[in-house]
Design a protein around this motif. Structure first.
Motif, PDB file in Angstrom:
ATOM      1  N   LEU A 154      14.974  27.836  30.160  1.00  0.00           N
ATOM      2  CA  LEU A 154      14.807  26.689  29.029  1.00  0.00           C
ATOM      3  C   LEU A 154      13.435  27.169  28.333  1.00  0.00           C
ATOM      4  O   LEU A 154      13.579  26.900  27.011  1.00  0.00           O
ATOM      5  N   LEU A 155      12.546  27.691  28.332  1.00  0.00           N
ATOM      6  CA  LEU A 155      11.403  27.968  27.609  1.00  0.00           C
ATOM      7  C   LEU A 155      12.027  29.106  26.649  1.00  0.00           C
ATOM      8  O   LEU A 155      11.474  29.058  25.707  1.00  0.00           O
ATOM      9  N   THR A 157      14.812  29.297  25.493  1.00  0.00           N
ATOM     10  CA  THR A 157      15.722  28.631  24.489  1.00  0.00           C
ATOM     11  C   THR A 157      14.655  27.610  23.547  1.00  0.00           C
ATOM     12  O   THR A 157      15.057  27.564  22.391  1.00  0.00           O
ATOM     13  N   PHE A 158      13.776  26.938  24.044  1.00  0.00           N
ATOM     14  CA  PHE A 158      13.075  26.264  23.135  1.00  0.00           C
ATOM     15  C   PHE A 158      12.027  27.207  22.452  1.00  0.00           C
ATOM     16  O   PHE A 158      11.830  26.529  21.275  1.00  0.00           O
ATOM     17  N   ASP A 159      11.385  28.057  22.793  1.00  0.00           N
ATOM     18  CA  ASP A 159      10.230  28.918  21.853  1.00  0.00           C
ATOM     19  C   ASP A 159      10.414  30.142  22.626  1.00  0.00           C
ATOM     20  O   ASP A 159       9.684  30.685  23.376  1.00  0.00           O
TER      21      ASP A 159
END
Lengths: 268, 247
Positions: A154-155, A157-159
């Motif tokens: 998730l991290l 993918t997000f940034d």
């Protein structure tokens, strides 16, 4: 007319389809949000080259398809390192390479072209017990890895920069994601077909993004849309004797359009 | 203790030199503003500091350790540029803040109740607990900034890196942000490195003159007041006592 649904080959297809419909959008969520939607298509085309080689040398075709796809996923990451500012170039190079090699092998083995058609457009007749076991193993591996590394994925993918600053081995995770996509795509092509398999990674995710309230919610919705598309698509294909790739993807597209229209109508 | 040591660092993109013989040390509890115009090399230097790039010559050390061998990344909090992410990203505020906990290394890493509480405490401390279930892209610039700060603070970092923290944020929100940073700088054992192009802001909040300049790169330093002892309280507890207004 509906007797086909109780036939062992259809039950195998349905079970395989349910598993693929679970793992494809779970992984597709990360792929879509990282703007790598074309990677599924590329790996599917490379898989077909592996399948064609398998048919030519009379080895289990799916195994060679998986090997080709995994090797291609490594190659994509390597080429991406060389063309840092043109990330999509690596995908385009592998896609054309895969199609070219598959065409070459098709031409060599003229006799198996009919069999290849089922890999291109999908089939409900060709999934055997071994294929089903392979799909099950890949599903377990994909789901376990996504559950274990959910926060990291998730991290990243997000940034991606924040992930790097936090010490996350981003390159290793990129490679892991590419290998997982290769596994999913290569085991899914027997049902959905190489030409349409990437749609299962993308369309249910695109539909869920329209209405999701959060990331996990989007994942849940994408799995629901994907399962509905696969089950109804396979049933339509079985009853009216059609290639399941088309029916599954058209059902998924119908849901996407419906959600778009409802969302606009109700301004959700 | 030296938190960041930049030791005669050179860097070039292909044949174009960007940084030449940079030397600077960030000490514990310093508030450092790294200022430069576009193309001055501040982003390159930031990437060298966090190990995303390797210097052509020289060395960067974090907490005394060469950056390539440094492993204690949970000591570092990072607040990214506001315009660096996709505003349509579907994650909620809670999901984003929870990613700050990724360095927890157990095999079955289910989110524990304690971790969830930590996340809620960080959001409450920054006055954004009411946004827990909102999608990150739906928030205003000031709200997003506080959420990213909550994510960076969740592990009680010793070094906080702020990358262009005031881009796209109105003056009042900027002032509130610096009020918060000043409180942490004065009362907690945190070192700050802020990368920015906004010279005026650095002069207002850090100091009038740069401590060190290398070509177009300027290092402004504000030392912590030695008469201010570090708070014994947990950071989030301390911030809660500030009773920040909701944004």
């Amino acid at each position: 007319m509906f007797d086909i649904m109780f036939e062992p080959f259809f039950v195998r297809s349905l079970l395989g389809g349910l598993l693929i419909a679970l793992m494809a959008p779970l992984l597709g969520m990360f792929v879509v949000l990282r703007r790598q939607s074309m990677i599924g298509d590329t790996l599917a085309h490379v898989t077909i080259a592996g399948v064609a080689l398998g048919l030519l040398i009379e080895t289990y075709p799916l195994l060679l398809g998986i090997v080709f796809a995994v090797l291609a996923s490594f190659a994509i990451e390597q080429i991406r390192k060389i063309y840092k500012t043109y990330a999509e170039l690596s995908i385009a190079i592998m896609l054309s390479g895969g199609v070219a090699f598959a065409t070459f092998l098709f031409t060599l083995g003229k006799g198996f072209n009919i069999n290849v058609m089922s890999y291109l457009f999908g089939s409900i007749y060709t999934l055997d017990r071994t294929d089903l076991w392979v799909i099950l193993i890949v599903t377990v591996v994909v789901c376990m890895i996504i559950m274990t590394y959910f926060k990291e994925l998730l991290l990243m993918t997000f940034d991606e920069d924040a992930a790097k600053v936090n010490g996350l081995p981003v390159r290793r995770f990129n490679l892991m994601q590419a290998v997982l996509v290769a596994l999913v795509v290569s085991v899914a092509i027997k049902i959905v077909g190489a030409l349409l398999v990437s749609a299962l990674l993308i369309i249910p995710v695109a539909t869920s993004l329209l209405i999701a309230r959060g990331f996990k919610h989007a994942m849940l919705l994408s799995v629901i849309f994907s399962e509905i598309a696969v089950v109804s698509g396979l049933m339509i294909a079985g009853v009216w004797n059609m290639a399941p790739g088309g029916t599954v993807v058209l059902t998924a597209l119908a849901m996407l359009v419906t959600v778009m229209v409802v969302k606009r109508g109700f301004k959700i | 203790m030296n938190i960041i040591e930049i030791d005669h660092v050179h860097y070039a993109y292909e044949d174009k030199p960007v940084l030449s013989d940079i030397q600077f040390t960030v000490e514990e509890r310093d508030f450092v503003g790294l200022v430069g115009t576009n193309g001055a090399g501040k982003t390159t230097l930031l990437k060298l500091i966090v190990g995303l790039l390797k210097p052509w010559n020289g060395e960067v050390r974090l907490f005394g350790e060469q950056v390539g061998k440094f492993r204690e990344w949970d000591k570092i909090g990072y607040v990214p540029q506001k315009n660096q992410f996709n505003p349509l990203f579907p994650a909620t505020v809670e999901e984003i803040v929870m990613t700050g906990l990724f360095s927890n290394k157990t095999i079955h890493r289910r989110v524990t109740r304690e971790q969830q509480q930590k996340c809620h405490d960080a959001l409450e401390a920054l006055g954004v607990q009411n946004l827990l279930r909102n999608r990150i892209g739906q928030l205003s610039g000031g709200q997003q900034q506080r959420v990213f700060l909550a994510r960076a603070l969740i592990n009680n970092p010793a070094l906080l890196i702020l990358d262009e923290p005031t881009v796209g944020i109105d003056t009042q929100t900027q002032n509130e942000f610096f009020h918060l940073i000043r409180h942490m700088h004065e009362h907690h054992n945190i070192t700050f490195l802020m990368v920015t192009h906004d010279l005026q802001m650095v002069r207002t909040h850090i100091g009038e003159q740069p401590a060190v300049s290398h070509d177009a790169l300027h290092f402004y330093v504000k030392k912590a007041d030695p008469t201010h002892a570090c708070s014994q309280h947990d950071l989030t507890h301390s911030l809660k006592t500030m009773r920040l207004p909701h944004v």
